[in-house]
Motif scaffolding. Structure first.
Motif, PDB file in Angstrom:
ATOM      1  N   GLY A 195       0.803  -1.216   0.000  1.00  0.00           N
ATOM      2  CA  GLY A 195       0.000   0.000   0.000  1.00  0.00           C
ATOM      3  C   GLY A 195       0.831   1.260   0.000  1.00  0.00           C
ATOM      4  O   GLY A 195       0.816   2.031  -0.948  1.00  0.00           O
ATOM      5  N   THR A 196       1.598   1.468   1.060  1.00  0.00           N
ATOM      6  CA  THR A 196       2.483   2.624   1.191  1.00  0.00           C
ATOM      7  C   THR A 196       3.852   2.128   1.637  1.00  0.00           C
ATOM      8  O   THR A 196       3.948   1.317   2.551  1.00  0.00           O
ATOM      9  CB  THR A 196       1.937   3.631   2.218  1.00  0.00           C
ATOM     10  N   VAL A 197       4.905   2.604   0.989  1.00  0.00           N
ATOM     11  CA  VAL A 197       6.258   2.161   1.307  1.00  0.00           C
ATOM     12  C   VAL A 197       7.161   3.388   1.383  1.00  0.00           C
ATOM     13  O   VAL A 197       7.093   4.271   0.525  1.00  0.00           O
ATOM     14  CB  VAL A 197       6.809   1.184   0.243  1.00  0.00           C
ATOM     15  N   THR A 198       8.002   3.448   2.414  1.00  0.00           N
ATOM     16  CA  THR A 198       8.924   4.567   2.533  1.00  0.00           C
ATOM     17  C   THR A 198      10.041   4.443   1.494  1.00  0.00           C
ATOM     18  O   THR A 198      10.356   3.339   1.019  1.00  0.00           O
ATOM     19  CB  THR A 198       9.554   4.634   3.937  1.00  0.00           C
ATOM     20  N   ILE A 199      10.663   5.569   1.186  1.00  0.00           N
ATOM     21  CA  ILE A 199      11.781   5.572   0.248  1.00  0.00           C
ATOM     22  C   ILE A 199      12.913   4.708   0.794  1.00  0.00           C
ATOM     23  O   ILE A 199      13.546   3.949   0.053  1.00  0.00           O
ATOM     24  CB  ILE A 199      12.282   7.012   0.014  1.00  0.00           C
ATOM     25  N   ALA A 200      13.152   4.796   2.100  1.00  0.00           N
ATOM     26  CA  ALA A 200      14.226   4.006   2.721  1.00  0.00           C
ATOM     27  C   ALA A 200      13.958   2.511   2.602  1.00  0.00           C
ATOM     28  O   ALA A 200      14.874   1.728   2.314  1.00  0.00           O
ATOM     29  CB  ALA A 200      14.375   4.403   4.187  1.00  0.00           C
ATOM     30  N   ASP A 201      12.709   2.103   2.810  1.00  0.00           N
ATOM     31  CA  ASP A 201      12.373   0.679   2.690  1.00  0.00           C
ATOM     32  C   ASP A 201      12.502   0.198   1.253  1.00  0.00           C
ATOM     33  O   ASP A 201      12.930  -0.942   1.003  1.00  0.00           O
ATOM     34  CB  ASP A 201      10.954   0.422   3.193  1.00  0.00           C
ATOM     35  N   LYS A 240      10.679   9.087  -9.895  1.00  0.00           N
ATOM     36  CA  LYS A 240      10.344  10.380 -10.509  1.00  0.00           C
ATOM     37  C   LYS A 240       9.441  10.232 -11.730  1.00  0.00           C
ATOM     38  O   LYS A 240       8.388  10.890 -11.803  1.00  0.00           O
ATOM     39  CB  LYS A 240      11.611  11.150 -10.873  1.00  0.00           C
ATOM     40  N   PRO A 241       9.777   9.354 -12.709  1.00  0.00           N
ATOM     41  CA  PRO A 241       8.855   9.197 -13.849  1.00  0.00           C
ATOM     42  C   PRO A 241       7.522   8.566 -13.462  1.00  0.00           C
ATOM     43  O   PRO A 241       6.497   8.836 -14.076  1.00  0.00           O
ATOM     44  CB  PRO A 241       9.633   8.295 -14.809  1.00  0.00           C
ATOM     45  N   LEU A 242       7.520   7.736 -12.398  1.00  0.00           N
ATOM     46  CA  LEU A 242       6.275   7.113 -11.951  1.00  0.00           C
ATOM     47  C   LEU A 242       5.336   8.138 -11.329  1.00  0.00           C
ATOM     48  O   LEU A 242       4.113   8.045 -11.465  1.00  0.00           O
ATOM     49  CB  LEU A 242       6.569   5.993 -10.948  1.00  0.00           C
ATOM     50  N   THR A 243       5.913   9.124 -10.627  1.00  0.00           N
ATOM     51  CA  THR A 243       5.074  10.190 -10.069  1.00  0.00           C
ATOM     52  C   THR A 243       4.629  11.161 -11.160  1.00  0.00           C
ATOM     53  O   THR A 243       3.526  11.695 -11.108  1.00  0.00           O
ATOM     54  CB  THR A 243       5.834  10.961  -8.967  1.00  0.00           C
ATOM     55  N   THR A 244       5.498  11.363 -12.148  1.00  0.00           N
ATOM     56  CA  THR A 244       5.157  12.274 -13.251  1.00  0.00           C
ATOM     57  C   THR A 244       3.968  11.761 -14.055  1.00  0.00           C
ATOM     58  O   THR A 244       3.067  12.525 -14.421  1.00  0.00           O
ATOM     59  CB  THR A 244       6.369  12.467 -14.184  1.00  0.00           C
ATOM     60  N   ASN A 245       3.960  10.444 -14.312  1.00  0.00           N
ATOM     61  CA  ASN A 245       2.845   9.899 -15.114  1.00  0.00           C
ATOM     62  C   ASN A 245       1.641   9.480 -14.263  1.00  0.00           C
ATOM     63  O   ASN A 245       0.664   8.945 -14.783  1.00  0.00           O
ATOM     64  CB  ASN A 245       3.319   8.718 -15.979  1.00  0.00           C
ATOM     65  N   GLY A 246       1.724   9.729 -12.947  1.00  0.00           N
ATOM     66  CA  GLY A 246       0.575   9.472 -12.085  1.00  0.00           C
ATOM     67  C   GLY A 246       0.432   8.049 -11.602  1.00  0.00           C
ATOM     68  O   GLY A 246      -0.560   7.704 -10.957  1.00  0.00           O
ATOM     69  N   ALA A 247       1.430   7.185 -11.879  1.00  0.00           N
ATOM     70  CA  ALA A 247       1.341   5.788 -11.450  1.00  0.00           C
ATOM     71  C   ALA A 247       1.458   5.653  -9.939  1.00  0.00           C
ATOM     72  O   ALA A 247       0.871   4.756  -9.331  1.00  0.00           O
ATOM     73  CB  ALA A 247       2.419   4.954 -12.140  1.00  0.00           C
ATOM     74  N   VAL A 259       2.067   8.111  -6.073  1.00  0.00           N
ATOM     75  CA  VAL A 259       1.976   9.422  -5.428  1.00  0.00           C
ATOM     76  C   VAL A 259       3.047   9.494  -4.353  1.00  0.00           C
ATOM     77  O   VAL A 259       3.180   8.583  -3.530  1.00  0.00           O
ATOM     78  CB  VAL A 259       0.583   9.643  -4.806  1.00  0.00           C
ATOM     79  N   LYS A 260       3.826  10.575  -4.347  1.00  0.00           N
ATOM     80  CA  LYS A 260       4.877  10.752  -3.350  1.00  0.00           C
ATOM     81  C   LYS A 260       4.365  11.610  -2.214  1.00  0.00           C
ATOM     82  O   LYS A 260       3.666  12.603  -2.432  1.00  0.00           O
ATOM     83  CB  LYS A 260       6.102  11.410  -3.988  1.00  0.00           C
ATOM     84  N   MET A 261       4.731  11.225  -0.964  1.00  0.00           N
ATOM     85  CA  MET A 261       4.268  11.978   0.198  1.00  0.00           C
ATOM     86  C   MET A 261       5.170  11.718   1.393  1.00  0.00           C
ATOM     87  O   MET A 261       5.408  10.570   1.748  1.00  0.00           O
ATOM     88  CB  MET A 261       2.824  11.592   0.548  1.00  0.00           C
ATOM     89  N   HIS A 262       5.697  12.740   1.994  1.00  0.00           N
ATOM     90  CA  HIS A 262       6.423  12.678   3.268  1.00  0.00           C
ATOM     91  C   HIS A 262       7.433  11.530   3.334  1.00  0.00           C
ATOM     92  O   HIS A 262       7.402  10.714   4.256  1.00  0.00           O
ATOM     93  CB  HIS A 262       5.444  12.541   4.434  1.00  0.00           C
ATOM     94  N   GLY A 263       8.300  11.422   2.357  1.00  0.00           N
ATOM     95  CA  GLY A 263       9.330  10.403   2.389  1.00  0.00           C
ATOM     96  C   GLY A 263       8.856   9.013   2.046  1.00  0.00           C
ATOM     97  O   GLY A 263       9.551   8.026   2.308  1.00  0.00           O
ATOM     98  N   ALA A 264       7.662   8.910   1.463  1.00  0.00           N
ATOM     99  CA  ALA A 264       7.111   7.611   1.087  1.00  0.00           C
ATOM    100  C   ALA A 264       6.374   7.748  -0.245  1.00  0.00           C
ATOM    101  O   ALA A 264       6.155   8.854  -0.746  1.00  0.00           O
ATOM    102  CB  ALA A 264       6.161   7.092   2.160  1.00  0.00           C
ATOM    103  N   VAL A 265       6.012   6.612  -0.810  1.00  0.00           N
ATOM    104  CA  VAL A 265       5.211   6.600  -2.031  1.00  0.00           C
ATOM    105  C   VAL A 265       4.047   5.636  -1.855  1.00  0.00           C
ATOM    106  O   VAL A 265       4.116   4.695  -1.061  1.00  0.00           O
ATOM    107  CB  VAL A 265       6.043   6.194  -3.267  1.00  0.00           C
TER     108      VAL A 265
END
Length: 253
Positions: free
Chosen positions: A18-24, A41-48, A50-56
């Protein structure tokens, strides 16, 4: 591992958790933080994603209720714990369950059982086990919370005090070697404490991430429990405290 392969692995991990931190992500993919940031970066650009507070996260996850999100966290561990506990419950047994993601997984594993008497404050658990297999389900009353659909407070605690069950099963938010079973919410802790007192067998179910944490409210001492079910062995200090209190540690396989 090439760039597109990591994209697929990132999406797979998000579908699983569901939600995974960048570090994980960096740890699971065995790459640097900088590499992960470039990959997402390209995954957030194309909407695949969502990045939020150090996680996606996947866009669909953002619309989920908090309880639904927690159901996705460590889901494999929670399911294995639920399977292990369900194997100790027989047809016709009585069981009391508090609200929690691992207890909700347990309710699903009990769908193969018959003639259970179930007492709970969780609308999810009640809905799962009622009207099937000749079960009798009693749900504690009170105002249902919007995040987990569970009832708390004096009326809920008074309701369950009328029952004595074979298996009292609670989930937990934190386990500290010195303090015992803990949670972060006063009403949830009070209800869980009441559940433990109503069972001939008192069980706490938790994945290993809760060990070594300190919550805000103590639920009970280890001595109030008979069994703990988890997916990995507790840290040495927690294991020693549980052993001293006479609690049986059961590792789900």
């Amino acid at each position: 591992m090439n760039h597109s392969k990591r994209h697929n692995d990132i999406l797979r991990l998000l579908q699983q958790d569901g939600t995974v931190t960048i570090a994980d992500l960096a740890k699971k993919l065995d790459v640097s933080l900088e590499t992960v940031r470039r990959d997402i970066k390209p995954l957030t650009t194309n909407g695949a994603v969502v990045k939020m507070h150090g996680a996606v996260a996947l866009p669909s996850v953002l619309g989920e209720a908090p309880f639904e999100k927690r159901m996705r966290e460590n889901s494999d561990a929670k399911k294995s714990i639920a399977i292990a506990v369900a194997a100790t419950i027989r047809d016709g047994d009585s069981i009391m369950l508090d609200t929690g993601t691992t207890t909700s997984y347990l309710a699903r594993e009990l769908l193969g059982h018959r003639r259970l008497t179930v007492v709970t404050n969780s609308s999810d658990i009640a809905r799962t086990l009622s009207t099937v297999n000749d079960n009798r389900v009693y749900m504690a009353g009170g105002e249902l919370r919007s995040d987990n659909g569970a009832a708390f407070g004096i009326s809920a605690i008074e309701f369950i005090s009328h029952f004595t069950v074979g298996h009292a099963v609670i989930s937990t938010g934190a386990i500290d070697a010195a303090i015992g079973i803990m949670d972060y919410d006063l009403e949830e802790a009070e209800f869980a404490r009441a559940v433990v007192a109503q069972g001939r067998r008192a069980v706490v179910v938790t994945d290993h991430t809760k060990f070594g944490r300190q919550g805000l409210v103590r639920v009970c001492d280890f001595s109030a429990l008979t069994d703990l079910y988890t997916d990995k062995a507790p840290p040495r200090d927690v294991a020693a405290a549980l052993k001293t209190a006479g609690v049986t540690i059961n590792l789900a396989r």
